[in-house]
Design an enzyme around this catalytic site. Structure first.
Site, PDB file in Angstrom:
ATOM      1  N   LYS A   6     -17.975 -34.131   9.444  1.00  8.64           N
ATOM      2  CA  LYS A   6     -18.554 -33.608   8.205  1.00  8.64           C
ATOM      3  C   LYS A   6     -17.664 -32.483   7.721  1.00  8.64           C
ATOM      4  O   LYS A   6     -17.289 -31.594   8.486  1.00  8.64           O
ATOM      5  CB  LYS A   6     -19.967 -33.086   8.504  1.00  8.64           C
ATOM      6  CG  LYS A   6     -20.683 -32.525   7.308  1.00  8.64           C
ATOM      7  CD  LYS A   6     -21.596 -33.571   6.684  1.00  8.64           C
ATOM      8  CE  LYS A   6     -21.974 -33.244   5.263  1.00  8.64           C
ATOM      9  NZ  LYS A   6     -20.990 -33.647   4.237  1.00  8.64           N
ATOM     10  N   GLN A  52     -13.949 -26.103  10.716  1.00  7.17           N
ATOM     11  CA  GLN A  52     -15.214 -26.798  10.426  1.00  7.17           C
ATOM     12  C   GLN A  52     -15.960 -27.196  11.704  1.00  7.17           C
ATOM     13  O   GLN A  52     -17.190 -27.207  11.729  1.00  7.17           O
ATOM     14  CB  GLN A  52     -14.896 -28.045   9.587  1.00  7.17           C
ATOM     15  CG  GLN A  52     -16.092 -28.660   8.881  1.00  7.17           C
ATOM     16  CD  GLN A  52     -16.419 -27.980   7.564  1.00  7.17           C
ATOM     17  OE1 GLN A  52     -15.533 -27.644   6.811  1.00  7.17           O
ATOM     18  NE2 GLN A  52     -17.701 -27.773   7.300  1.00  7.17           N
ATOM     19  N   LYS A  83     -17.902 -24.092  12.709  1.00  7.24           N
ATOM     20  CA  LYS A  83     -18.897 -23.773  11.672  1.00  7.24           C
ATOM     21  C   LYS A  83     -20.082 -24.731  11.762  1.00  7.24           C
ATOM     22  O   LYS A  83     -21.242 -24.319  11.765  1.00  7.24           O
ATOM     23  CB  LYS A  83     -18.229 -23.897  10.305  1.00  7.24           C
ATOM     24  CG  LYS A  83     -19.163 -23.599   9.160  1.00  7.24           C
ATOM     25  CD  LYS A  83     -18.589 -23.998   7.826  1.00  7.24           C
ATOM     26  CE  LYS A  83     -17.249 -23.343   7.567  1.00  7.24           C
ATOM     27  NZ  LYS A  83     -16.797 -23.521   6.187  1.00  7.24           N
ATOM     28  N   LYS A 137     -12.209 -32.782   7.595  1.00  7.34           N
ATOM     29  CA  LYS A 137     -11.846 -32.244   6.275  1.00  7.34           C
ATOM     30  C   LYS A 137     -10.874 -33.216   5.629  1.00  7.34           C
ATOM     31  O   LYS A 137     -10.183 -33.959   6.334  1.00  7.34           O
ATOM     32  CB  LYS A 137     -11.172 -30.867   6.433  1.00  7.34           C
ATOM     33  CG  LYS A 137     -11.147 -30.049   5.153  1.00  7.34           C
ATOM     34  CD  LYS A 137     -12.455 -29.295   4.906  1.00  7.34           C
ATOM     35  CE  LYS A 137     -12.477 -28.639   3.554  1.00  7.34           C
ATOM     36  NZ  LYS A 137     -13.670 -27.815   3.347  1.00  7.34           N
ATOM     37  N   GLY A 169     -17.953 -31.761  -1.183  1.00  5.59           N
ATOM     38  CA  GLY A 169     -17.071 -31.065  -2.118  1.00  5.59           C
ATOM     39  C   GLY A 169     -16.317 -29.923  -1.452  1.00  5.59           C
ATOM     40  O   GLY A 169     -16.586 -29.557  -0.315  1.00  5.59           O
ATOM     41  N   ASP A 170     -15.349 -29.402  -2.157  1.00  5.68           N
ATOM     42  CA  ASP A 170     -14.611 -28.189  -1.765  1.00  5.68           C
ATOM     43  C   ASP A 170     -13.868 -27.767  -3.030  1.00  5.68           C
ATOM     44  O   ASP A 170     -14.221 -28.211  -4.137  1.00  5.68           O
ATOM     45  CB  ASP A 170     -13.647 -28.471  -0.601  1.00  5.68           C
ATOM     46  CG  ASP A 170     -13.053 -27.183  -0.011  1.00  5.68           C
ATOM     47  OD1 ASP A 170     -13.812 -26.392   0.570  1.00  5.68           O
ATOM     48  OD2 ASP A 170     -11.839 -26.933  -0.160  1.00  5.68           O
ATOM     49  N   THR A 190     -23.902 -22.489  -0.651  1.00  8.81           N
ATOM     50  CA  THR A 190     -22.884 -21.680   0.041  1.00  8.81           C
ATOM     51  C   THR A 190     -22.980 -20.222  -0.402  1.00  8.81           C
ATOM     52  O   THR A 190     -22.978 -19.305   0.429  1.00  8.81           O
ATOM     53  CB  THR A 190     -21.470 -22.248  -0.205  1.00  8.81           C
ATOM     54  OG1 THR A 190     -21.488 -23.636   0.102  1.00  8.81           O
ATOM     55  CG2 THR A 190     -20.435 -21.547   0.652  1.00  8.81           C
ATOM     56  N   ASN A 219     -17.682 -22.474  -7.476  1.00 10.21           N
ATOM     57  CA  ASN A 219     -19.036 -22.730  -6.984  1.00 10.21           C
ATOM     58  C   ASN A 219     -19.539 -21.623  -6.054  1.00 10.21           C
ATOM     59  O   ASN A 219     -20.649 -21.103  -6.235  1.00 10.21           O
ATOM     60  CB  ASN A 219     -19.045 -24.090  -6.263  1.00 10.21           C
ATOM     61  CG  ASN A 219     -20.339 -24.346  -5.538  1.00 10.21           C
ATOM     62  OD1 ASN A 219     -20.470 -24.052  -4.349  1.00 10.21           O
ATOM     63  ND2 ASN A 219     -21.319 -24.842  -6.248  1.00 10.21           N
ATOM     64  N   SER A 274     -25.759 -29.526   3.237  1.00 15.72           N
ATOM     65  CA  SER A 274     -25.267 -30.907   3.200  1.00 15.72           C
ATOM     66  C   SER A 274     -25.946 -31.725   4.297  1.00 15.72           C
ATOM     67  O   SER A 274     -26.311 -32.883   4.089  1.00 15.72           O
ATOM     68  CB  SER A 274     -23.753 -30.941   3.422  1.00 15.72           C
ATOM     69  OG  SER A 274     -23.073 -30.668   2.231  1.00 15.72           O
TER      70      SER A 274
HETATM   71  P1  NDP Z   1     -13.992 -23.926  -6.636  1.00 17.27           P
HETATM   72  O1  NDP Z   1     -12.905 -24.889  -6.925  1.00 17.27           O
HETATM   73  O2  NDP Z   1     -15.320 -24.137  -7.274  1.00 17.27           O
HETATM   74  O3  NDP Z   1     -13.519 -22.433  -6.951  1.00 17.27           O
HETATM   75  C1  NDP Z   1     -12.401 -21.880  -6.354  1.00 17.27           C
HETATM   76  C2  NDP Z   1     -12.151 -20.508  -6.973  1.00 17.27           C
HETATM   77  O4  NDP Z   1     -11.087 -19.892  -6.272  1.00 17.27           O
HETATM   78  C3  NDP Z   1     -11.740 -20.578  -8.419  1.00 17.27           C
HETATM   79  O5  NDP Z   1     -12.155 -19.425  -9.069  1.00 17.27           O
HETATM   80  C4  NDP Z   1     -10.214 -20.644  -8.319  1.00 17.27           C
HETATM   81  O6  NDP Z   1      -9.553 -20.172  -9.466  1.00 17.27           O
HETATM   82  C5  NDP Z   1      -9.968 -19.704  -7.159  1.00 17.27           C
HETATM   83  N1  NDP Z   1      -8.732 -20.101  -6.457  1.00 17.27           N
HETATM   84  C6  NDP Z   1      -8.429 -21.307  -5.937  1.00 17.27           C
HETATM   85  N2  NDP Z   1      -7.206 -21.300  -5.406  1.00 17.27           N
HETATM   86  C7  NDP Z   1      -6.725 -20.050  -5.609  1.00 17.27           C
HETATM   87  C8  NDP Z   1      -5.513 -19.416  -5.282  1.00 17.27           C
HETATM   88  N3  NDP Z   1      -4.523 -20.066  -4.653  1.00 17.27           N
HETATM   89  N4  NDP Z   1      -5.393 -18.109  -5.616  1.00 17.27           N
HETATM   90  C9  NDP Z   1      -6.392 -17.434  -6.254  1.00 17.27           C
HETATM   91  N5  NDP Z   1      -7.563 -18.011  -6.569  1.00 17.27           N
HETATM   92  C10 NDP Z   1      -7.718 -19.276  -6.273  1.00 17.27           C
HETATM   93  O7  NDP Z   1     -14.131 -23.914  -5.035  1.00 17.27           O
HETATM   94  P2  NDP Z   1     -15.342 -23.410  -4.151  1.00 17.27           P
HETATM   95  O8  NDP Z   1     -16.016 -22.273  -4.796  1.00 17.27           O
HETATM   96  O9  NDP Z   1     -16.136 -24.612  -3.760  1.00 17.27           O
HETATM   97  O10 NDP Z   1     -14.578 -22.934  -2.824  1.00 17.27           O
HETATM   98  C11 NDP Z   1     -14.104 -21.599  -2.662  1.00 17.27           C
HETATM   99  C12 NDP Z   1     -13.826 -21.355  -1.191  1.00 17.27           C
HETATM  100  O11 NDP Z   1     -15.030 -21.506  -0.442  1.00 17.27           O
HETATM  101  C13 NDP Z   1     -12.807 -22.272  -0.524  1.00 17.27           C
HETATM  102  O12 NDP Z   1     -12.141 -21.559   0.488  1.00 17.27           O
HETATM  103  C14 NDP Z   1     -13.693 -23.324   0.130  1.00 17.27           C
HETATM  104  O13 NDP Z   1     -13.045 -23.971   1.194  1.00 17.27           O
HETATM  105  C15 NDP Z   1     -14.836 -22.449   0.596  1.00 17.27           C
HETATM  106  N6  NDP Z   1     -16.086 -23.150   0.857  1.00 17.27           N
HETATM  107  C16 NDP Z   1     -16.710 -23.877  -0.120  1.00 17.27           C
HETATM  108  C17 NDP Z   1     -17.911 -24.477   0.153  1.00 17.27           C
HETATM  109  C18 NDP Z   1     -18.691 -25.189  -0.905  1.00 17.27           C
HETATM  110  O14 NDP Z   1     -19.831 -25.574  -0.626  1.00 17.27           O
HETATM  111  N7  NDP Z   1     -18.185 -25.359  -2.115  1.00 17.27           N
HETATM  112  C19 NDP Z   1     -18.515 -24.437   1.501  1.00 17.27           C
HETATM  113  C20 NDP Z   1     -17.811 -23.578   2.426  1.00 17.27           C
HETATM  114  C21 NDP Z   1     -16.629 -22.990   2.106  1.00 17.27           C
HETATM  115  P3  NDP Z   1      -8.963 -21.217 -10.512  1.00 17.27           P
HETATM  116  O15 NDP Z   1     -10.120 -21.666 -11.337  1.00 17.27           O
HETATM  117  O16 NDP Z   1      -7.973 -20.429 -11.284  1.00 17.27           O
HETATM  118  O17 NDP Z   1      -8.338 -22.316  -9.711  1.00 17.27           O
END
Ligand code: NDP
Length: 444
Positions: free
Chosen positions: A90, A111, A114, A126, A165-166, A209, A240, A376
């Site tokens: 997962k 993961q 976690k 992943k 998603g991610d 999250t 997200n 999830s």
């Molecule tokens: P999103 O794609 O919804 O958002 C990612 C955010 O981070 C955006 O604001 C993006 O900006 C910014 N970002 C991405 N890459 C970079 C970078 N290289 N430098 C600076 N900013 C960056 O992703 P999520 O919110 O889903 O995920 C965010 C983090 O949380 C990740 O590490 C993910 O693995 C982790 N996570 C997510 C979960 C989930 O349920 N969604 C669960 C557990 C962990 P921009 O729009 O400019 O790309």
């Protein structure tokens, strides 16, 4: 040389040019030293660490698709099925140009622990691709998702591997992926999570999250005699995790002063306007430069700097290695109380060590952002039951899970003499269950 050092050296030698994977292995194994030392003979005989750092399976595949100009494009797809000792693999699918095998392996390795920490029966995996959904039309995103799933569907299933998603994979992408899976296999099953509510999704999964991050942060502060209400916070990211972290923080009485994207960051002295942020990011899919149109008193800054603001809480919610040593120093100089990771590995190893040395409460991502995967797993339960729980039911379960995780990581840290080192505590608590299951299942 100790068993842990031998394994770290072997991982670096065997997997060159995968620095994020090395970083994750070092972080986890270093904090497991007391557990490994206490069981060294047995673990060595069983090659337990060798097995732990080697994915059960890694799949890499070509993803050809046609863009709106009729041009064929080719991306690389990945799925790393890391460890299934305690349940089906997962973990999410990341769509971002930076994706490579090492990043997917780091995420899959994290993961494992976690998922174990959630207390639910899910193994670690992943996947993703170097495809960039930004600037693509809906048709192009669909074409990519259909091609990606045409290969991936051979390896996943509701009882084998359940992606989610991610970064870059939101509701739209999950919908296209699910539709193609169903078409290819004829199965209407819970093979993906983060689905839309009309076709098997769970209420509160979108929020999980970010909300979970705040539930855990609240509990961690409470365990240390601190009330979260009335605190200020800096959040990075505007995706997200960040959006729903800001929303829950505000519900708990925290004033959130910042958010960011990969181009720049916003400072809003009156507190971030979540409705405006959602409109910009979820509806318009635009850049944060737009935020000032909604809040004229806010400031937009190009580049980095989100950690330079004076706050009580820092919640990195964007991506890996976004909070560096100099950021940690700025936060400490400004009197920060706690750092809790919404993203995966957003704090560099040096920054983490510095924060811990300075006595800052530090909640690692594998505990603090586990609410997403936990919910999830709740979506998987609802799919198997063919039932949908209410928002409040799911949210209450999420809250219970986050509070439990918080106590489990604190107790494990205490047991091994690492009081308040929640990084060690989370790794140990997650590791114990996986190891138990691996040893019980023999050499597989
Ligand atoms: P999103 O794609 O919804 O958002 C990612 C955010 O981070 C955006 O604001 C993006 O900006 C910014 N970002 C991405 N890459 C970079 C970078 N290289 N430098 C600076 N900013 C960056 O992703 P999520 O919110 O889903 O995920 C965010 C983090 O949380 C990740 O590490 C993910 O693995 C982790 N996570 C997510 C979960 C989930 O349920 N969604 C669960 C557990 C962990 P921009 O729009 O400019 O790309």
């Amino acid at each position: 040389m100790s068993y842990v050092d031998e394994i770290i050296e072997a991982v670096v030698a065997k997997n060159p040019s995968e620095p994020e994977f090395h970083q994750a292995v070092k972080e986890v194994l270093n904090s497991l030293r007391p557990v490994v030392d206490a069981n060294e003979e047995k673990f060595r005989r069983e090659a337990l660490l060798e097995r732990l750092v080697e994915p059960e399976r890694q799949i890499k595949f070509r993803v050809p698709w046609v863009d709106d100009k009729g041009q064929v494009q080719v991306n690389t797809g990945y799925r790393v099925q890391f460890n299934s000792a305690i349940g089906p693999y997962k973990g999410g699918l990341r769509l971002h140009p930076s994706v490579n095998l090492g990043i997917i392996k780091f995420l899959g390795f994290e993961q494992i622990f976690k998922n174990s920490l959630t207390g639910l029966p899910i193994g670690g995996g992943k996947g993703g691709s170097d495809f960039d959904p930004k600037g693509k039309s809906d048709r192009e995103v669909m074409a990519f998702c259909q091609s990606f799933m045409t290969e991936l569907c051979k390896y996943i299933g509701e009882n084998t591997d359940v992606p989610a998603g991610d970064i870059g994979t939101g509701a739209r992408e999950i919908g296209y992926l699910y539709g193609q899976y169903k078409r290819l296999t004829g199965l209407y099953e819970g093979v993906l999570t983060g689905k839309g509510l009309s076709y098997g999704g769970s209420l509160a999964r979108t929020e999980a999250t970010g909300y979970g991050l705040l539930y855990l942060t609240q509990e961690m502060l409470k365990m240390n005699g601190i009330d979260i209400a009335g605190k200020t916070a800096a959040v990075s990211g505007s995706g997200n995790v960040a959006i729903y972290a800001i929303q829950k923080a505000q519900q708990l009485g925290v004033k959130v002063l910042t958010c960011s994207d990969s181009n720049g960051w916003v400072y809003d002295p009156e507190g971030i306007d979540v409705a405006a942020l959602k409109e910009i990011k979820e509806v318009k899919r635009a850049r944060l430069t737009e935020y000032r149109n909604y809040r004229p008193n806010s400031e937009y800054h190009e580049g980095r700097g989100v950690w330079s603001v004076k706050v009580d809480l820092a919640l990195p919610c964007a991506t890996q290695n976004e909070l560096h040593l100099e950021d940690a120093k700025a936060l400490v100089a400004n009197g920060v109380t706690a750092v809790a990771e919404g993203a995966n590995m957003p704090t560099t190893l040096e920054a983490t060590e510095y924060l811990q040395e300075q006595g800052i409460l530090f909640a690692p991502g594998k505990a603090a952002n586990a609410g997403g995967v936990a919910t999830s797993a709740l979506e998987m339960s609802q799919n198997s039951e063919r039932l949908s729980w209410t928002f409040d039911e799911v949210d209450a379960k999420l809250q219970g899970i986050m509070v439990n995780i918080c106590h489990n990581m604190a107790d494990a840290a205490e047991r091994y003499g690492f009081a308040k080192n929640y990084v060690a505590g989370a790794n140990i608590a997650g590791f114990e269950k996986v190891v138990d299951a691996m040893l019980a299942q023999g050499v597989v």
